[in-house]
Enzyme design. Structure first.
Site, mmCIF file in Angstrom:
data_model
loop_
_atom_site.group_PDB
_atom_site.id
_atom_site.type_symbol
_atom_site.label_atom_id
_atom_site.label_comp_id
_atom_site.label_asym_id
_atom_site.label_seq_id
_atom_site.Cartn_x
_atom_site.Cartn_y
_atom_site.Cartn_z
ATOM 1 N N LEU A 1 71.873 86.144 42.647
ATOM 2 C CA LEU A 1 71.397 85.830 41.307
ATOM 3 C C LEU A 1 70.409 86.915 40.914
ATOM 4 O O LEU A 1 69.572 87.330 41.728
ATOM 5 C CB LEU A 1 70.696 84.461 41.282
ATOM 6 N N ASP A 2 70.469 87.385 39.670
ATOM 7 C CA ASP A 2 69.529 88.390 39.200
ATOM 8 C C ASP A 2 68.098 87.875 39.321
ATOM 9 O O ASP A 2 67.860 86.662 39.226
ATOM 10 C CB ASP A 2 69.804 88.731 37.735
ATOM 11 N N PRO A 3 67.112 88.769 39.488
ATOM 12 C CA PRO A 3 65.716 88.315 39.517
ATOM 13 C C PRO A 3 65.336 87.488 38.291
ATOM 14 O O PRO A 3 64.563 86.530 38.403
ATOM 15 C CB PRO A 3 64.937 89.631 39.570
#
Length: 302
Positions: free
Chosen positions: A47-49
């Protein structure tokens, strides 16, 4: 004083983390692994930051099924901002271009969204965890290297327009493995003539966890060790969509010894279950009814 070194322990199971914004998936995994004192851990897809929401974390023997969850269908809710493109295709990136947003209505937006449903070609973001020459693309992009990313086929099952409010769109998206919501929003913005980027992104579910009881990182920090351990789901929870193949005691022992043998089951893949209902491993049955092992869990050989 020096912080005492974590004493890790064998631990098996799956934790459904509600990942906070600001952490990479690996950073979130390592924090939870240290809280649990788990010897071995893995996550089930980055998951992206910027993103929040469901991140299944696998520990111990459950890491052997992490790849199955990585390839599962998923659902997201995202808020897109029209009129501004960024180098990362989300709000964490550097603005590249600003354009006026045309007057839009639901009919127009939904007609464009329909173009993105089904098997589509998509170009992943340059700032992504995809690897080239053993290195994530985002590392190359951050160094200023020119990154060319090839299109690939992905599956989008459903897109629902939840809200259209001026320059902001709220969408719910159900998709297959490898689909980038940032890319979808970027391409939608181009179709609408204004460009767009992701402002917020939340993963709602990952098969087979369609109604996940997630636990936050803050809550885990507040718990004692017994409370954290109680948050772990058994490995079998990640295999709930797999057909089960019950084995009797002698068959279970033969499986643990790596033997092939005949079973009364149709051609296909199964999770082998012992007489106590515990998953022993992933197996295949051929057209002749003979069982072979794909992957065994540690206790199958006991």
């Amino acid at each position: 004083m020096q912080k005492p070194k974590t004493r890790f322990r064998p631990l098996d199971g799956i934790l459904l983390l509600d990942k906070p914004a600001g952490l990479s998936s690996n950073q979130a995994l390592q924090r939870v692994r240290h809280l649990l004192r788990a010897e071995k851990g893995g996550h089930t897809g980055s998951l992206d930051p910027l993103a929040t929401g469901l991140l299944p974390l696998c520990f111990g023997e459950a890491t052997k099924i992490a790849g199955l969850l990585l390839g599962a269908h998923k659902a997201y809710r995202t808020e897109a901002v029209l009129g501004v493109t960024t180098d990362t295709d989300d709000a964490d990136g550097r603005p590249l271009q600003q354009r006026p947003v045309p007057a839009l209505d639901r009919v127009t937006v939904e007609a464009e969204l329909a173009r993105f449903i089904g098997r589509i070609r998509q170009r992943p973001p340059a700032y992504s965890a995809l690897k080239r020459d053993g290195e994530p693309l985002y590392a190359k992009a951050r160094r200023g290297e020119s990154v060319t990313v090839d299109e690939r086929e992905v599956e989008v099952r459903r897109i629902t327009l939840l809200e259209l409010a001026g320059e902001r769109l709220s969408l719910e998206i159900e998709c297959g493995s490898g689909t980038y919501i940032r890319s979808l929003v970027r391409d939608l913005g181009e179709r609408l003539g204004s460009g767009a980027h992701v402002a917020q992104l939340r993963r709602l579910w990952v098969e087979p966890f369609r109604t996940p009881a997630m636990v936050s990182l803050d809550r885990l920090v507040e718990m004692d060790e017994a409370g954290r351990d109680a948050c772990l789901l058994p490995l079998e929870a990640g295999l709930s969509d797999w057909p089960r193949l019950p084995l009797d005691g002698p068959q279970a022992r033969r499986l643990g010894q790596g033997q092939r043998f005949a079973v009364a089951a149709a051609l296909g893949d199964y999770v082998a279950i012992d007489p106590d209902g515990r998953a022993l491993g992933l197996v295949s049955v051929d057209a002749g009814g003979e069982l072979s092992t794909r992957r065994l869990f540690r206790w199958a050989a006991c």
